[in-house]
Design a protein around this motif. Structure first.
Motif, PDB file in Angstrom:
ATOM      1  N   PHE A  61       0.925  -1.165   0.058  1.00  0.00           N
ATOM      2  CA  PHE A  61       0.058   0.066  -0.090  1.00  0.00           C
ATOM      3  C   PHE A  61       0.907   1.199  -0.002  1.00  0.00           C
ATOM      4  CE2 PHE A  61      -2.474   3.298   1.925  1.00  0.00           C
ATOM      5  CZ  PHE A  61      -3.704   3.337   1.316  1.00  0.00           C
ATOM      6  N   TRP A  62       1.939   1.178   0.857  1.00  0.00           N
ATOM      7  CA  TRP A  62       2.809   2.212   0.867  1.00  0.00           C
ATOM      8  C   TRP A  62       3.402   2.631  -0.657  1.00  0.00           C
ATOM      9  CZ3 TRP A  62       8.259   2.855   0.259  1.00  0.00           C
ATOM     10  CH2 TRP A  62       8.509   4.145   0.572  1.00  0.00           C
ATOM     11  N   ALA A  64       2.279   1.711  -3.304  1.00  0.00           N
ATOM     12  CA  ALA A  64       1.211   2.357  -4.302  1.00  0.00           C
ATOM     13  C   ALA A  64       0.943   3.703  -3.977  1.00  0.00           C
ATOM     14  CB  ALA A  64       0.098   1.235  -4.197  1.00  0.00           C
ATOM     15  N   GLN A  65       1.028   4.237  -2.991  1.00  0.00           N
ATOM     16  CA  GLN A  65       0.558   5.564  -2.640  1.00  0.00           C
ATOM     17  C   GLN A  65       1.480   6.551  -2.321  1.00  0.00           C
ATOM     18  OE1 GLN A  65      -3.298   6.010  -0.747  1.00  0.00           O
ATOM     19  NE2 GLN A  65      -4.279   5.025  -2.259  1.00  0.00           N
ATOM     20  N   GLN A  66       2.886   5.964  -2.329  1.00  0.00           N
ATOM     21  CA  GLN A  66       3.956   7.121  -1.907  1.00  0.00           C
ATOM     22  C   GLN A  66       5.105   6.620  -2.318  1.00  0.00           C
ATOM     23  OE1 GLN A  66       4.875   8.274   2.429  1.00  0.00           O
ATOM     24  NE2 GLN A  66       3.027   9.521   2.194  1.00  0.00           N
ATOM     25  N   SER A  68       6.315   4.540  -4.620  1.00  0.00           N
ATOM     26  CA  SER A  68       6.611   4.484  -6.020  1.00  0.00           C
ATOM     27  C   SER A  68       7.080   6.012  -6.690  1.00  0.00           C
ATOM     28  CB  SER A  68       5.429   3.936  -6.835  1.00  0.00           C
ATOM     29  OG  SER A  68       4.231   4.799  -6.716  1.00  0.00           O
TER      30      SER A  68
END
Lengths: 94, 595
Positions: A61-62, A64-66, A68
Motif C-alpha cells: 500500500f505504501w 502504491a500511494q507514496q 513509487s
C-alpha cells in the motif's frame, strides 16, 4: 560549435554508437526499477509483501500511494546525473 | 468580512498577478511564442510544466477518487507520475535535441511523411480539445460556487483572462503565468491539508500523517479508517478489490498516455540545452509530487472526517440528527453544498436522523435495522468532486483558507487550459498553415495566424464548456487513449528504432483506429448514449475496460509498425543521420541558432 577537429569522422561514429549503447543500458536498468516499484511492489507483489507492516497497513500500500512516486523522482535525477557524466566521458556534451 | 468578499479578494488578486505577468512577458517572435525563446531555466520550466499538467482533475477530483475507493485508485497516483519517468528517459532529451517547435513536426520530419505529420496533428487536436472542455467546465463550476455568479458568467470571465495572457504572451507569457499559478495552486492544496493533518495526527506533513497515528484513538490512521468504514459495510480502505490485470493495464495506460500528451511534451522544447531537458523533467515531477504525495492523505483524512461527522457518537452510537445538520455551525458546509445539487440527504424513515452506511451490504442493513436506523442509506448523494473544495469547510478551517482554495482550483484549471490552447494553436499555425498550406508565410504572418488560431480555439472551448456535449467525462479517457496509442509509440520508435515512414503511419493509424473502436464499443459510437455493445462492467476482452485500452493500442501500434517496416524499404541515409544526431546531445545549441 559542433565540429570535433580532433576526431576523425569514423572515430566519432564509433564513439557515438558506444555512447548510445551505454545510454540504452542505463535506461533499461532504470525502467526495470520503475516497473518493479509500481507494477511489482505496488500491485502484483503486494500479497508477498503483506507481512511487512507500515503505519497501520502493509508495504505494498505504501509503495502504491507514496513509495513509487519517491522512487520515480530518484530515478529521473539519477538518470540526469548519470547522463551528464556520460556526455562528458564521451565528449558529446553541448 | 464575509466569505464572499474574501473569495473575491483572493481570486481577484491572483488574476491581477496573472495579467501583470502576461504584460511583462509579451511574445515578439515565433520562437518566443512557441518555445519562450528557449531561454527558460529548468526549474522554472519544471514548475510551469507541473501547473500545465495538473488540471482541475488533479486538483479537484483525484483526492475524491481515492477517498471513496481507497487502494484500488492508486492507479491514478502511480500512472500520472510514472509517465514522467518515460518522458524523461525516452522522449524529452531527444526531442529537445531535435530542436523544432511541435510534436507533429518531429513525427513529420523523422518519418519523412506529410501524412504522418497530419495524422499526428489530428491526434493532437482531438486529444487537446477534448481535454480542454473539461477544464472550461471546471472553471465555470469553481466560479459559480465561489463568486456566486452563474456558470456562464464564470466561464466567460475565465475565457477572457486566458485570452489576455495566452494570445499575447504565447509560450513565454503562459510559462511565467503558470509559475505563478503553480505557487497559488500548491499553497491552496497543501495549506488545508497541513491543518487537517495537524488536527488528526499532530504531524504537519500530510504524507507522513497518512501513515502516522490518529491522535484521538491512538491507533494508526489507516487502521482506524479501515475499521470505521468496515463497520458501515463499505469495502476496507487499504484492501485490494479491483481486478489485478485491469489495474496493471490501467496504470500502464495512464503512464504511456501522460508521456504522450503533446501539451506536456512541448514544454521540454523551451529549455536551453539537452541536459536541461533531463533536469527539467525531474523538477517537474518534484513539483507534481508535492501535490501527489499530499492527495492520498487528503483523501483518507477527508473520508475519516466525513464518516465521523455522520456518526458523531461513533459507529455504534447515534447517527447525526437532521436538527444538528441544519442548526450546528460545524455542519454549515452541508447546507452550502446541498444548494449546488452535488450533496444530498433525506430522512427516509422519518426518525430525525441521517444514517450513512452501505445499504448494498446485507449484514450492515440487518445491523442498522436492528439499531432502528432503517434499511436505507440516508446520505443520498455525495459527489466526489466536492471533496477537495469542501474539505476546508468540513475541517472547520478559517475563511481565508477557503478563499485560497477557490483561487487554487481556478489556477489549476486555467493553467492547463492555456497550455492546451497553446498546443492547439501551434499545431494549426505551424504544422497546418506553415507546414502544408502556405510554407512561404512570413514570421509576422505566422505569429498572427498563431494568435488567430488561439482566439478561435478559446472561442470553441468556451462554447463547448457552456454546452458540454454530455460526454465530457468520457472524453478524458479518449485523450489519454489517443496519446498512448498513437503519439507515444511514434515518438519512441522515431528515436530508438529505424522504423520507416510506412511502418510509422500504419502503426499510428492501426493503434488509433483499434483504440477508438474499443472505446466506442463500450462508451457508445461517438459517445452517443445507448449505441454501445459492451459496458466497462462486462468488457469485450477479458477484464480490460475501455479506459485501460491505451496500453493495448500502443502495443498494436508497435507491432504493426515493426512488421510493416520490415517488409518495406529501409529509411534513407539522411533520416539515418537525423536519428543518429537526435541521439547525441552535441550540437543542440547550433540547432537553435538556425532559427
Amino acid at each position: 560549435m559542433a565540429d570535433q577537429t580532433n576526431h576523425g569522422a569514423e572515430a566519432t561514429q564509433k564513439s557515438d554508437a558506444a555512447y548510445w549503447a551505454a545510454n540504452v543500458r542505463i535506461i533499461v536498468i532504470s525502467l526495470i526499477v520503475w516497473a518493479l516499484v509500481s507494477f511489482g511492489f505496488g500491485i502484483l507483489l503486494r500479497p508477498a509483501l503483506s507481512g511487512i507492516s507500515v503505519g497501520g497497513t502493509d508495504l505494498g500500500f505504501w509503495f502504491a500511494q507514496q513509495g513509487s512516486i519517491l522512487v520515480f523522482l530518484a530515478l529521473i535525477f539519477f538518470y540526469a546525473i548519470r547522463m551528464n557524466k556520460l556526455d562528458k566521458e564521451f565528449g558529446v556534451e553541448e | 468580512m464575509d466569505q464572499f468578499t474574501i473569495n473575491l479578494l483572493f481570486v481577484g488578486a491572483s488574476f491581477a498577478l496573472y495579467i501583470g505577468i502576461a504584460i511583462w512577458a509579451r511574445a515578439g517572435s515565433t520562437s518566443e511564442f512557441y518555445a519562450a525563446g528557449r531561454g527558460v531555466h529548468p526549474v522554472t520550466n519544471g514548475m510551469a510544466t507541473a501547473a500545465d499538467w495538473m488540471s482541475a482533475a488533479s486538483f479537484i477530483s483525484m483526492a475524491g477518487l481515492i477517498a471513496f475507493t481507497g487502494y484500488d485508485n492508486s492507479s491514478f497516483l502511480m500512472g500520472w507520475t510514472g509517465g514522467y519517468v518515460l518522458l524523461a528517459l525516452l522522449l524529452a532529451p531527444y526531442l529537445r535535441k531535435f530542436g523544432k517547435y511541435t510534436v507533429s513536426e518531429f513525427i513529420g520530419d523523422r518519418f519523412y511523411s506529410p501524412t504522418a505529420r497530419v495524422v499526428a496533428v489530428i491526434c493532437l487536436i482531438v486529444a487537446s480539445t477534448t481535454y480542454v472542455i473539461g477544464q472550461m467546465t471546471g472553471v465555470g463550476v469553481a466560479f459559480g460556487r465561489f463568486l456566486e455568479v452563474s456558470n456562464t458568467a464564470g466561464l466567460l470571465i475565465g475565457a477572457c483572462v486566458v485570452f489576455a495572457y495566452a494570445v499575447f504572451g504565447g509560450m513565454k507569457g503562459v510559462t511565467y503565468t503558470q509559475v505563478a499559478q503553480y505557487c497559488v495552486l500548491i499553497m491552496a492544496y497543501t495549506i488545508p491539508a497541513i491543518f487537517i493533518s495537524l488536527q488528526l495526527t499532530g504531524t504537519p506533513i500530510p504524507a507522513l500523517g497518512l501513515f502516522g497515528e490518529h491522535t484521538a484513538s491512538g491507533e494508526p490512521l489507516l487502521a482506524k479508517l479501515d475499521a470505521i468504514v468496515a463497520e458501515l459495510g463499505f469495502a476496507e480502505y487499504t484492501a485490494h478489490h479491483a481486478d489485478t490485470f485491469n489495474m496493471v493495464l490501467f496504470t500502464l495506460s495512464l503512464m504511456i498516455g501522460t508521456a504522450g500528451l503533446p501539451h506536456v511534451i512541448m514544454r521540454f522544447f523551451t529549455v536551453p540545452k539537452v541536459s536541461d531537458a533531463r533536469w527539467s523533467a525531474g523538477w517537474t515531477l518534484v513539483f507534481i509530487a508535492l501535490l501527489y504525495l499530499t492527495a492520498p492523505a487528503v483523501g483518507a483524512m477527508a473520508r475519516l472526517n466525513i464518516t465521523e461527522m455522520m456518526w458523531p457518537g461513533g459507529t455504534s452510537g447515534d447517527p447525526v440528527s437532521v436538527e444538528m445538520i441544519e442548526g450546528d455551525e460545524r455542519y454549515n458546509w452541508m447546507a452550502t453544498w446541498e444548494k449546488t445539487g452535488l450533496l444530498g440527504w433525506e430522512d427516509k424513515n422519518g426518525d430525525g436522523k441521517i444514517a450513512y452506511f452501505n445499504d448494498q451490504d446485507a449484514d450492515t442493513v440487518a445491523k442498522m435495522e436492528a439499531a432502528g436506523w432503517g434499511a436505507e442509506n440516508e446520505l443520498t448523494k455525495f459527489n466526489r468532486d466536492i471533496l477537495v473544495l469542501a474539505n476546508p469547510e468540513i475541517a472547520n478551517l478559517p475563511a481565508w483558507v477557503i478563499g485560497l482554495v477557490a483561487a487554487g482550483g481556478l489556477a489549476a484549471a486555467l493553467s492547463t487550459a492555456a497550455g492546451l490552447l497553446l498546443a492547439i494553436s501551434s499545431a494549426v499555425s505551424h504544422d497546418l498553415i506553415k507546414g502544408s498550406i502556405n510554407p512561404s508565410i512570413s514570421e509576422k504572418g505566422e505569429l498572427l495566424s498563431a494568435r488567430v488560431a488561439m482566439a478561435v480555439a478559446i472561442a470553441v472551448a468556451t462554447y463547448l464548456g457552456l454546452n458540454p456535449p454530455g460526454f465530457a467525462a468520457q472524453t478524458v479517457a479518449l485523450a489519454f487513449g489517443l496519446a498512448a496509442a498513437s503519439i507515444f509509440p511514434a515518438l519512441m520508435m522515431g528515436i530508438f528504432t529505424k522504423v520507416n515512414n510506412k511502418g510509422a503511419v500504419a502503426g499510428m493509424v492501426s493503434g488509433l483506429v483499434v483504440t477508438l473502436i474499443y472505446i466506442f464499443l463500450h462508451k457508445g459510437w461517438f459517445f452517443i448514449p445507448d449505441t454501445n455493445s459492451f459496458t466497462d462492467a462486462d468488457p469485450l476482452l477479458g477484464t480490460i475496460k475501455s479506459t485501460s485500452f491505451g496500453a493495448v493500442g500502443a502495443l498494436i501500434n508497435f507491432a504493426v509498425a515493426f512488421t510493416v517496416s520490415k517488409m518495406t524499404q529501409p529509411i534513407p541515409q539522411e533520416i539515418e543521420d537525423l536519428v543518429e544526431s537526435v541521439r547525441v546531445p552535441r550540437g543542440a545549441g547550433a540547432a537553435v541558432d538556425g532559427h
